[in-house]
Design an enzyme around this catalytic site. Structure first.
Site, PDB file in Angstrom:
ATOM      1  N   GLU A 147      -0.026  -0.954   5.652  1.00  0.00           N
ATOM      2  CA  GLU A 147       1.019  -0.486   6.562  1.00  0.00           C
ATOM      3  C   GLU A 147       0.856   0.997   6.872  1.00  0.00           C
ATOM      4  O   GLU A 147       1.080   1.430   7.995  1.00  0.00           O
ATOM      5  CB  GLU A 147       2.409  -0.736   5.944  1.00  0.00           C
ATOM      6  CG  GLU A 147       3.569  -0.533   6.910  1.00  0.00           C
ATOM      7  CD  GLU A 147       4.063   0.909   7.010  1.00  0.00           C
ATOM      8  OE1 GLU A 147       4.707   1.244   8.009  1.00  0.00           O
ATOM      9  OE2 GLU A 147       3.782   1.704   6.095  1.00  0.00           O
ATOM     10  N   ASP A 175       0.858  -1.189   0.000  1.00  0.00           N
ATOM     11  CA  ASP A 175       0.000   0.000   0.000  1.00  0.00           C
ATOM     12  C   ASP A 175       0.892   1.236   0.000  1.00  0.00           C
ATOM     13  O   ASP A 175       2.059   1.175   0.405  1.00  0.00           O
ATOM     14  CB  ASP A 175      -0.934   0.009   1.213  1.00  0.00           C
ATOM     15  CG  ASP A 175      -0.189  -0.028   2.533  1.00  0.00           C
ATOM     16  OD1 ASP A 175       0.692  -0.894   2.689  1.00  0.00           O
ATOM     17  OD2 ASP A 175      -0.457   0.811   3.410  1.00  0.00           O
TER      18      ASP A 175
END
Ligand SMILES: [Zn+2]
Length: 455
Positions: A151, A87
């Site tokens: 994250e 991400d």
């Protein structure tokens, strides 16, 4: 083994995979979240793409219900873990000189969201694992490359993953700095809400994510006076840029600051705080007063009464998101704390200050600091690999502001991929990485895996 030479053989293949991953705008999007894509559509697309890369190369893969994926490389029961993420943080609509969701080569540099945080380093570690797998030597463990999809927004991905899958014996995360990080500050994220009489303030907005210093702020005020002159003077005095304009009979003010990572707020200039510091003289609003009183010229929590200096450095404080509309105000703040600051000391002190100032709701997330003995085998092996590949004896194992995946897994430390003295502009416009740095990272990761896996 000349790992640098070996790494270069994979350069074209790695750059091609990186481009494919960077073209997926894998920011969190809860509007498209559902079963199998818990953080939205694009993080799941990126997860599938990384899985496809592993399958293409003939490895066993696992997508763990769309939370985080893994690729197993090698044989054996014991597992060495490499933990990265797919991400990315959102991009600003303006300010990029390259397409943000692509990987563009300009000279010896690559530009694009994720080239440095963390798609590039994750692939560097993956290619290093491939190099090790091809080498003929007896290995103590197999390698599991694990990649999360959340994250940047709390790491719920790996929390789920490790609830349903075993922990590797030890590992590293390629999501920070070289040479190697043996200590990370703790993190406290605070969300507070309250009600405030408007008294001239219609709205005030700044920041998208809590771990970035907001680079832009805007407010709408209902003022009898013409603020144009005083606002221009204020901007000039503080060497800031911004605009003031008529907005449906009210006045709209915008201000530009300097964005930076939330763990190093001293490198940025908080647009929200600077706008509040102007507004405090022009509206009688307690929300604005609070921001100005506790955050102006203080990124170390001194005014909030939570300052401390420890082995890993100072407490830092980033006011990341502020929102005010129709009397309802909320703040999200990111604190980084040396391991000497305990939750029991920190939270009550802070909560008291907020409740004294009309904030009725106080929520927080707490992540403990991480501290691995710098004399341990893991740290020594990783650092030696860095020294062997780079010849840099000057930089030793270090501590940092925290926030990497290392905390999500026992016996895990952050290892690369930003080199000392280099700034890859992570979380900022024109995020970039030198191709040489990326290829050196492959070599360092391969050398490290060799040090650790050889019997
Ligand atoms: Zn990252």
């Amino acid at each position: 083994m000349d790992f640098k030479k070996e790494a270069l053989q994979y350069k074209d293949a790695l750059l091609k995979d990186l481009k494919t991953l960077c073209q997926i705008p894998s920011t969190m999007d809860m509007s498209s979240a559902k079963d199998g894509q818990p953080f939205g559509e694009m993080p799941r697309v990126a997860l599938d793409q990384m899985i496809a890369i592993g399958q293409r190369d003939g490895f066993v893969t696992d997508n763990c219900d769309g939370y985080a994926g893994s690729i197993d490389i090698g044989e054996g029961d014991a597992v060495f873990g490499i933990l990265g993420h797919l991400d990315v943080v959102p991009v600003n609509k303006t300010g990029w000189h390259y397409p943000p969701f692509d990987c563009t080569q300009d000279g010896d540099m690559l530009y694009g969201r994720g080239v440095a945080d963390d798609k590039g380093p994750l692939l560097a570690a993956y290619y290093a694992a491939k190099i090790i797998n091809k080498m003929d030597f007896e290995k103590k463990m197999k390698i599991r490359v694990i990649f999360g999809t959340n994250e940047e927004n709390g790491s719920e991905c790996v929390a789920y993953y490790f609830k349903h899958r075993p922990y590797p014996a030890l590992g590293f995360t390629p999501d920070a700095d070289f040479p190697v990080v043996y200590g990370e500050k703790g993190i406290a994220r605070i969300n507070v809400k309250g009600h405030f009489a408007p008294n001239g303030l219609m709205s005030f907005m700044s920041g998208d994510v809590v771990n970035i210093v907001p680079g832009h702020a805007q407010a709408v005020v209902d003022s009898h006076d013409d603020l144009t002159e005083s606002y221009q003077a204020y901007l000039e005095k503080h060497q800031l840029t911004g605009e003031i304009e008529d907005y449906h009979g009210k006045t709209k003010l915008t201000l530009k600051g300097v964005s930076a990572h939330g763990s190093t707020p001293e490198l940025g200039q908080n647009a929200a705080v600077m706008l509040a510091h102007y507004l405090v003289d022009h509206v009688e609003n307690d929300f604005v007063n609070f921001i100005d009183k506790y955050f102006y010229e203080d990124v170390n929590g001194k005014k909030l009464g939570v300052f401390k200096e420890g082995h890993m450095g100072l407490v830092t404080c980033n006011l990341g998101i502020i929102s005010y509309s129709e009397g309802k105000g909320s703040l999200s703040i990111d604190f980084r704390l040396p391991h000497e600051m305990s939750e029991e000391e920190f939270i009550p002190t802070l909560a008291t200050t907020f409740t004294m100032h009309h904030f009725t709701s106080f929520d927080y997330d707490w992540t403990n600091a991480l501290f691995v003995n710098p004399e341990s085998d893991l740290i020594k092996n990783l650092h030696q690999a860095y020294v062997d590949v780079t010849g840099d004896h000057e930089h030793g194992p270090q501590c940092m502001g925290g926030g990497t995946y290392a905390k999500e897994m026992p016996n895990c430390v952050a290892f690369g991929a930003e080199f000392p003295g280099h700034n890859n502009g992570m979380h900022q416009n024109d995020e970039h990485i030198l191709i040489d740095d990326l290829m050196d990272a492959v070599a360092i990761y391969a050398a490290a895996l060799y040090n650790i896996l050889k019997k």
